[in-house]
Design a protein around this motif. Structure first.
Motif, PDB file in Angstrom:
ATOM      1  N   ARG A  46       8.960  74.207  38.649  1.00 44.12           N
ATOM      2  CA  ARG A  46       8.716  75.634  38.810  1.00 44.12           C
ATOM      3  C   ARG A  46       7.519  75.904  39.728  1.00 44.12           C
ATOM      4  O   ARG A  46       7.482  76.887  40.433  1.00 44.12           O
ATOM      5  CB  ARG A  46       8.496  76.285  37.443  1.00 44.12           C
ATOM      6  CG  ARG A  46       8.449  77.790  37.489  1.00 44.12           C
ATOM      7  CD  ARG A  46       8.654  78.406  36.117  1.00 44.12           C
ATOM      8  NE  ARG A  46       7.946  77.674  35.084  1.00 44.12           N
ATOM      9  CZ  ARG A  46       8.512  77.042  34.056  1.00 44.12           C
ATOM     10  NH1 ARG A  46       9.811  77.072  33.912  1.00 44.12           N
ATOM     11  NH2 ARG A  46       7.788  76.414  33.153  1.00 44.12           N
ATOM     12  N   ALA A  47       6.577  74.990  39.712  1.00 42.95           N
ATOM     13  CA  ALA A  47       5.404  75.167  40.572  1.00 42.95           C
ATOM     14  C   ALA A  47       5.790  75.151  42.049  1.00 42.95           C
ATOM     15  O   ALA A  47       5.086  75.722  42.878  1.00 42.95           O
ATOM     16  CB  ALA A  47       4.376  74.076  40.287  1.00 42.95           C
ATOM     17  N   LEU A  48       6.893  74.532  42.365  1.00 44.93           N
ATOM     18  CA  LEU A  48       7.339  74.491  43.761  1.00 44.93           C
ATOM     19  C   LEU A  48       8.580  75.339  43.974  1.00 44.93           C
ATOM     20  O   LEU A  48       9.257  75.231  44.989  1.00 44.93           O
ATOM     21  CB  LEU A  48       7.615  73.045  44.178  1.00 44.93           C
ATOM     22  CG  LEU A  48       6.378  72.157  44.282  1.00 44.93           C
ATOM     23  CD1 LEU A  48       6.753  70.751  44.668  1.00 44.93           C
ATOM     24  CD2 LEU A  48       5.395  72.738  45.293  1.00 44.93           C
ATOM     25  N   ALA A  49       8.867  76.209  43.029  1.00 46.78           N
ATOM     26  CA  ALA A  49      10.095  77.010  43.092  1.00 46.78           C
ATOM     27  C   ALA A  49       9.900  78.299  43.861  1.00 46.78           C
ATOM     28  O   ALA A  49      10.702  79.212  43.763  1.00 46.78           O
ATOM     29  CB  ALA A  49      10.596  77.306  41.682  1.00 46.78           C
ATOM     30  N   ASP A  50       8.811  78.386  44.598  1.00 47.83           N
ATOM     31  CA  ASP A  50       8.539  79.591  45.385  1.00 47.83           C
ATOM     32  C   ASP A  50       8.217  79.189  46.820  1.00 47.83           C
ATOM     33  O   ASP A  50       7.405  78.284  47.045  1.00 47.83           O
ATOM     34  CB  ASP A  50       7.355  80.343  44.770  1.00 47.83           C
ATOM     35  CG  ASP A  50       6.976  81.558  45.583  1.00 47.83           C
ATOM     36  OD1 ASP A  50       7.560  82.628  45.364  1.00 47.83           O
ATOM     37  OD2 ASP A  50       6.111  81.413  46.468  1.00 47.83           O
ATOM     38  N   PRO A  51       8.856  79.842  47.794  1.00 48.25           N
ATOM     39  CA  PRO A  51       8.679  79.429  49.193  1.00 48.25           C
ATOM     40  C   PRO A  51       7.223  79.480  49.656  1.00 48.25           C
ATOM     41  O   PRO A  51       6.796  78.597  50.417  1.00 48.25           O
ATOM     42  CB  PRO A  51       9.543  80.423  49.973  1.00 48.25           C
ATOM     43  CG  PRO A  51       9.880  81.517  49.021  1.00 48.25           C
ATOM     44  CD  PRO A  51       9.834  80.925  47.652  1.00 48.25           C
ATOM     45  N   SER A  52       6.479  80.468  49.190  1.00 52.62           N
ATOM     46  CA  SER A  52       5.079  80.533  49.602  1.00 52.62           C
ATOM     47  C   SER A  52       4.301  79.322  49.112  1.00 52.62           C
ATOM     48  O   SER A  52       3.444  78.791  49.828  1.00 52.62           O
ATOM     49  CB  SER A  52       4.434  81.821  49.073  1.00 52.62           C
ATOM     50  OG  SER A  52       5.052  82.950  49.648  1.00 52.62           O
TER      51      SER A  52
END
Lengths: 108, 108
Positions: free
Chosen positions: A17-23
């Motif tokens: 989840r920590a890397l589940a956002d493009p930013s």
DNA sequence: ATCGTTCATCGCCGATCAACGATGATGTTA
DNA sequence: TAACATCATCGTTGATCGGCGATGAACGAT
């Protein structure tokens, strides 16, 4: 037909989840490419998001220890945790049943 | 100080997001451990969530092709896509600047 | 002590998510 | 055809998320 322990699954999920956002992906890639520690101001300039937003993303990434902080003067230097990145559980690891990295939960 | 392409970052993020939920982690681990295809009914029995919820999770996982479907009779058999799992971009890959697997977006 | 800088935290908003029950679509079997 | 089984989809609900501006805390410099 038992399942992967729920707590373990949640641990893995929190890492993903920590890397589940493009930013945040951009942020991690930036820190990794630059190599040396960056201040929040530098990151804000590079990312183009509001300072509060960047700070929030950095909090998420430091909580899972993908990123490390070091206070320098009144600034804070963020840098990639090469260790934790290396021990990041890829989907392949999960699938192949490799044990959780670094004794189940501790990333140096 | 340029960034990772936004579209690329979103692609990576979507992959990570697919595993950003503990139930889906369990589901992937289950399919991987069992090895052979499973029907939705079997998965529901193993996971302990409502059938509609499991179906929704399977949709997410098939959209990123971590899981493959095959209609058998009036049932559907889901199985791990070992290919896509193997080419899953670990955080280390992103960090080390490895090219996106399988020519930028295509997992067989 | 008073600025100015640097950054974290708070409160808010719109959007997305996970879970469920109910319904619908499709194919099998009687 | 008429039930039945299997599964996807719809609609809803409560929770979480990503983004922002504003405020506050900590510190160095004047």
């Amino acid at each position: 037909m038992e399942l992967l322990e729920r707590a373990t699954a949640e641990q893995y999920a929190s890492w993903f989840r920590a890397l589940a956002d493009p930013s945040r992906v951009q942020l991690v890639e930036l820190l990794a490419r630059v190599g040396e520690p960056m201040s929040v101001g530098q990151i804000v300039a590079a990312i183009g998001l509001a300072q509060s937003t960047v700070s929030q993303h950095l909090k998420v990434l430091t909580e899972v220890r993908f990123v490390l902080v070091e206070p320098v003067g009144n600034a804070r230097h963020y840098r990639i945790n090469a260790n934790c990145i290396a021990c990041f559980p890829s989907a392949a690891d999960i699938v192949m049943g490799k044990p959780a990295p670094a004794a189940a939960g501790g990333c140096s």
